[in-house]
Motif scaffolding. Structure first.
Motif, PDB file in Angstrom:
ATOM      1  N   GLN A  50     -24.060 -19.729  15.959  1.00 48.83           N
ATOM      2  CA  GLN A  50     -24.134 -20.751  17.301  1.00 48.83           C
ATOM      3  C   GLN A  50     -24.877 -20.121  18.231  1.00 48.83           C
ATOM      4  N   GLN A  51     -24.832 -18.646  18.380  1.00 48.48           N
ATOM      5  CA  GLN A  51     -25.747 -17.977  19.555  1.00 48.48           C
ATOM      6  C   GLN A  51     -26.962 -18.027  19.139  1.00 48.48           C
ATOM      7  N   ILE A  52     -27.441 -17.369  18.170  1.00 50.83           N
ATOM      8  CA  ILE A  52     -28.767 -17.110  17.652  1.00 50.83           C
ATOM      9  C   ILE A  52     -29.411 -18.497  17.418  1.00 50.83           C
ATOM     10  N   GLY A  53     -28.588 -19.617  16.932  1.00 48.64           N
ATOM     11  CA  GLY A  53     -29.229 -20.923  16.700  1.00 48.64           C
ATOM     12  C   GLY A  53     -29.771 -21.650  18.131  1.00 48.64           C
ATOM     13  N   GLN A  54     -29.406 -21.032  19.401  1.00 50.28           N
ATOM     14  CA  GLN A  54     -29.739 -21.733  20.791  1.00 50.28           C
ATOM     15  C   GLN A  54     -31.335 -21.290  20.721  1.00 50.28           C
ATOM     16  N   PHE A  55     -31.753 -19.971  20.068  1.00 50.66           N
ATOM     17  CA  PHE A  55     -32.992 -19.729  20.292  1.00 50.66           C
ATOM     18  C   PHE A  55     -34.204 -20.068  18.971  1.00 50.66           C
ATOM     19  N   SER A  56     -33.382 -19.893  17.745  1.00 49.28           N
ATOM     20  CA  SER A  56     -34.293 -20.252  16.441  1.00 49.28           C
ATOM     21  C   SER A  56     -33.270 -20.522  15.297  1.00 49.28           C
ATOM     22  N   GLU A  57     -33.658 -21.726  14.717  1.00 49.63           N
ATOM     23  CA  GLU A  57     -32.759 -22.196  13.645  1.00 49.63           C
ATOM     24  C   GLU A  57     -33.072 -21.329  12.335  1.00 49.63           C
ATOM     25  N   LYS A  58     -34.288 -20.850  12.499  1.00 48.76           N
ATOM     26  CA  LYS A  58     -34.799 -20.126  11.479  1.00 48.76           C
ATOM     27  C   LYS A  58     -34.189 -18.838  11.375  1.00 48.76           C
ATOM     28  N   ASP A  59     -33.909 -17.969  12.486  1.00 45.76           N
ATOM     29  CA  ASP A  59     -33.213 -16.938  12.528  1.00 45.76           C
ATOM     30  C   ASP A  59     -31.904 -16.831  12.199  1.00 45.76           C
ATOM     31  N   VAL A  60     -31.227 -17.973  12.046  1.00 44.29           N
ATOM     32  CA  VAL A  60     -29.684 -18.082  11.876  1.00 44.29           C
ATOM     33  C   VAL A  60     -29.729 -17.748  10.394  1.00 44.29           C
ATOM     34  N   GLN A  61     -30.498 -17.976   9.336  1.00 50.68           N
ATOM     35  CA  GLN A  61     -30.275 -17.757   7.849  1.00 50.68           C
ATOM     36  C   GLN A  61     -30.853 -16.225   8.039  1.00 50.68           C
ATOM     37  N   ALA A  62     -31.677 -16.136   8.381  1.00 53.79           N
ATOM     38  CA  ALA A  62     -32.346 -14.775   8.254  1.00 53.79           C
ATOM     39  C   ALA A  62     -31.299 -13.704   8.841  1.00 53.79           C
ATOM     40  N   PHE A  63     -30.668 -13.869   9.897  1.00 53.25           N
ATOM     41  CA  PHE A  63     -29.709 -12.898  10.444  1.00 53.25           C
ATOM     42  C   PHE A  63     -28.729 -12.663   9.251  1.00 53.25           C
ATOM     43  N   LYS A  64     -28.095 -13.668   8.731  1.00 56.44           N
ATOM     44  CA  LYS A  64     -27.252 -13.611   7.749  1.00 56.44           C
ATOM     45  C   LYS A  64     -27.884 -12.791   6.697  1.00 56.44           C
ATOM     46  N   GLU A  65     -28.739 -13.055   6.207  1.00 55.73           N
ATOM     47  CA  GLU A  65     -29.365 -12.219   5.198  1.00 55.73           C
ATOM     48  C   GLU A  65     -29.680 -10.487   5.659  1.00 55.73           C
ATOM     49  N   TYR A  66     -30.275 -10.395   6.733  1.00 51.01           N
ATOM     50  CA  TYR A  66     -30.423  -9.176   7.295  1.00 51.01           C
ATOM     51  C   TYR A  66     -28.974  -8.230   7.599  1.00 51.01           C
ATOM     52  N   GLU A  67     -27.988  -9.136   7.932  1.00 51.74           N
ATOM     53  CA  GLU A  67     -26.748  -8.401   7.978  1.00 51.74           C
ATOM     54  C   GLU A  67     -26.234  -7.930   6.583  1.00 51.74           C
ATOM     55  N   GLN A  68     -26.464  -8.782   5.607  1.00 53.44           N
ATOM     56  CA  GLN A  68     -25.941  -8.259   4.359  1.00 53.44           C
ATOM     57  C   GLN A  68     -26.632  -7.161   3.596  1.00 53.44           C
ATOM     58  N   MET A 117     -28.394  -4.898   5.668  1.00 53.42           N
ATOM     59  CA  MET A 117     -28.158  -3.608   6.172  1.00 53.42           C
ATOM     60  C   MET A 117     -26.827  -3.069   5.958  1.00 53.42           C
ATOM     61  N   GLU A 118     -25.775  -3.883   5.420  1.00 49.81           N
ATOM     62  CA  GLU A 118     -24.362  -3.303   4.876  1.00 49.81           C
ATOM     63  C   GLU A 118     -24.842  -2.752   3.552  1.00 49.81           C
ATOM     64  N   ARG A 119     -25.490  -3.050   2.744  1.00 47.32           N
ATOM     65  CA  ARG A 119     -25.804  -2.666   1.441  1.00 47.32           C
ATOM     66  C   ARG A 119     -26.580  -1.231   1.696  1.00 47.32           C
ATOM     67  N   LEU A 120     -27.489  -1.115   2.678  1.00 49.87           N
ATOM     68  CA  LEU A 120     -28.355  -0.190   2.794  1.00 49.87           C
ATOM     69  C   LEU A 120     -27.460   1.113   3.222  1.00 49.87           C
ATOM     70  N   VAL A 121     -26.496   0.938   4.528  1.00 50.89           N
ATOM     71  CA  VAL A 121     -25.711   1.844   5.112  1.00 50.89           C
ATOM     72  C   VAL A 121     -24.749   2.289   3.975  1.00 50.89           C
ATOM     73  N   LYS A 122     -24.189   1.462   3.285  1.00 49.24           N
ATOM     74  CA  LYS A 122     -23.278   1.696   2.084  1.00 49.24           C
ATOM     75  C   LYS A 122     -23.791   2.945   1.090  1.00 49.24           C
ATOM     76  N   ALA A 123     -25.029   2.596   0.558  1.00 53.35           N
ATOM     77  CA  ALA A 123     -25.603   3.724  -0.046  1.00 53.35           C
ATOM     78  C   ALA A 123     -26.069   4.667   0.514  1.00 53.35           C
ATOM     79  N   LEU A 124     -26.282   4.866   1.811  1.00 51.17           N
ATOM     80  CA  LEU A 124     -26.557   6.178   2.544  1.00 51.17           C
ATOM     81  C   LEU A 124     -25.194   6.975   2.975  1.00 51.17           C
TER      82      LEU A 124
END
Length: 601
Positions: free
Chosen positions: A137-155, A157-164
């Motif tokens: 809801q918050q990101i969608g105020q600024f950019s609908e494209k960023d909504v899906q991108a943020f979901k993928e980005y968070e996923q 980052m979680e994989r990278l941090v887990k590996a490190l």
């Protein structure tokens, strides 16, 4: 003064005190009672080593302290939020039993926008947390494209941090030993026999094509990564702040991608990436560590400054000399001080190799940070999202509140001012209000506001110095900025403390005012933290660890570095202390074995 149990949190007027007599000899001496030193002490004492900690200040905690700077207000004076402390340390040292209680934050990030950028009903703020529905809801105020991108980005980052994750607890010296093996099969056997190395290899292999993304984060500027993912400037700027916190760099510089990852490596109560406020402030963390170590027999002395590390005729660390001239011997010495203090101030230069001294002198300690601790008589009220009930905290008040983050260009501009030795008129400001969830910190209706600001220079231009007048000038700049977002803030201030880079150095022993005991670009990480690891020529590395120089080991046998200047770096993490304790036990066990063997023959 001797350290003992207290029923209250640490303050600037009270230390620990009991009547245990200081011994002439210990199994291990720890220099510095910061969180890493206390972690080392706790592990070593539990393993049966007789441990002593010397802290130069009247209280333990290093930069993780709670102090009552203004009557009635308890401040996390330097470090101010918790996440990176390793879960196994909390469990192994039973810190919850010794009073550690943490309020998890959710949401975690709030970025209000100045009213001057509100146009045609556009959004006024950005709030982020663990609730993906809220984030959408918050990101969608600024950019609908960023909504899906943020979901993928968070996923991702979680994989990278887990590996490190496993690398955080992996001593670089283990890798140095593998590199020193003369054959491929020898290296393979070393990896196979080391559980942490096996796990690291396994986790990295599991990354698959994500290895490319990890390489990108390790090598590219965070701005290039974030701008490829997102379009919204408030989102980019908010995320970019984690890549430059405590780092004299802009998001446009290589190395900031890793710093961004570093700040996501934490975990609270099984929730990866969560941050929180310890009840009673950050001093509650080090109080629990100190009480845990003392409960099993560790001796901890405050107001005892170490003047020199003793080096015996063999070239081994053998104890310390205190400022009052008292000499205390030990089998091993662990230093929680910065590499500069440890190797350039506490040891005679004749005891160290010249190439190592050259490396130590080249460590970057540049700091952009000025911390301002503020007592206020009412809760800041942000015009972007005003309080519905006066004085009643909203969810946003428990967040890290990012100011001057409407556009990432503001970060670069603030950096440029600091490079020129000037005070920026729009510094990067992170505000936290831990009293919004922890009522023990301030009188009823009042709050503590902790302001982490950058960029500020260590040395000012045009002959100016960080005197009280200049500190007042800078505080007014910061408060004027806050006033734009939360009118009435300046009038609510009842007291403050301004800690510039020189103050952070003089009070907490942070060389250059650097909160990480040394900056964390790639060339000062892992095998190069605090200096490039070396395998000395001659001798057999696997008979004597003295030939392997990689964190936490040093060129002086029986001297270990246990502070944030060692791997894996800064933050209230505890991993450097745990790694050094493990290395210390290896040394002591090996010494005991050879002593028994020698006596038998």
């Amino acid at each position: 003064m001797k350290l003992g149990n207290l029923s209250k949190y640490l303050t600037n007027s009270r230390g620990y005190c009991n009547n245990v007599h200081m011994k002439k000899k210990y199994g291990a001496i720890v220099i510095g009672g910061g969180h890493n030193g206390l972690v080392s002490a706790g592990y070593l004492q539990r393993a049966g080593v007789d441990v002593c900690v010397f802290e130069r200040r009247p209280i333990v905690g290093g930069a993780a302290v709670t102090e009552e700077i203004i009557p009635g207000f308890k401040f996390s004076r330097a470090s101010y939020v918790l996440s990176l402390l390793r879960p196994q340390i909390i469990n192994d040292l039973d810190l919850k039993r010794y009073g550690l209680k943490v309020y998890k934050r959710d949401p975690s990030s709030y970025t209000p926008l100045r009213s001057s950028v509100w146009k045609n009903g556009k959004p006024r703020s950005l709030t982020l947390g663990r609730d993906m529905t809220l984030n959408v809801q918050q990101i969608g105020q600024f950019s609908e494209k960023d909504v899906q991108a943020f979901k993928e980005y968070e996923q991702l980052m979680e994989r990278l941090v887990k590996a490190l994750d496993v690398l955080i607890d992996l001593p670089p010296s283990d890798v140095v030993e593998i590199l020193a093996m003369p054959t491929i099969w020898g290296k393979v056997r070393r990896i196979a026999s080391n559980p942490r190395m096996r796990q690291a290899v396994y986790d990295f292999m599991k990354l698959g094509t994500d290895m490319l993304a990890l390489y990108e984060f390790l090598t590219r500027p965070s701005s290039q990564i974030l701008k490829r993912w997102f379009n919204s400037e408030p989102l980019i700027a908010t995320l970019a702040t984690d890549s430059v916190i405590g780092f004299m760099a802009t998001p446009d510089m290589p190395g900031t991608g890793y710093v961004l990852l570093h700040h996501l490596m934490g975990e609270l109560d099984g929730v990866r990436g969560a941050w929180g406020y310890p009840e009673g402030g950050m001093g509650a963390v080090t109080k629990a560590l100190a009480d845990s170590a003392m409960a099993v027999g560790a001796d901890i002395f405050t107001s005892k400054k170490v003047q020199q590390i003793k080096v015996d005729s063999r070239g081994f660390a053998s104890g310390v000399i205190l400022e009052d001239g008292i000499e205390i011997n030990a089998d091993i010495v662990l230093s929680n001080a910065t590499p500069k203090v440890t190797f350039l101030d506490l040891i005679s230069p004749e005891a160290l190799p010249e190439d190592f001294l050259c490396d130590v002198r080249s460590i970057d300690y540049t700091s952009p940070v000025t911390k301002i601790n503020v007592a206020v008589n009412k809760l800041p009220n942000f015009i972007a999202d005003p309080c519905t009930e006066p004085g009643h905290p909203l969810p946003l008040h428990q967040c890290t509140i990012h100011l001057n983050c409407e556009n990432s260009n503001a970060i670069f501009e603030a950096y440029q001012y600091a490079l020129e030795g000037k005070l920026c008129q729009r510094p990067l400001i992170e505000m936290v209000i831990p009293s919004s969830v922890d009522p023990t910190l301030a009188p009823p209706g009042c709050h503590v506001c902790l302001l982490f600001t950058q960029y500020t220079p260590y040395t000012l231009s045009n002959g100016k110095t960080w005197d009280e007048e200049t500190k007042e000038e800078y505080a007014n700049i910061v408060f004027d900025n806050i006033e734009e977002y939360a009118p009435g803030f300046k009038a609510s201030v009842v007291g403050k403390e301004v800690l510039t880079p020189p103050d952070l150095e003089s009070i907490f022993g942070l060389t250059g005012g650097n909160i990480f005991h040394g900056a964390m670009p790639l060339h000062q990480l892992f095998l190069s933290r605090p200096t490039p690891a070396r395998i000395n020529k001659g001798g057999n590395e696997f008979k004597s660890r003295s030939n392997v120089c990689g964190s936490p080991y040093t060129p002086i046998p029986h001297l270990l570095l246990c502070g944030s200047g060692a791997h894996p770096g800064g933050g209230v993490m505890g991993a450097p202390g745990q790694i050094a304790a493990s290395a210390g036990l290896r040394i002591l066990k090996k010494d005991k074995f050879f002593k028994v063997w020698y006596e038998m023959i």
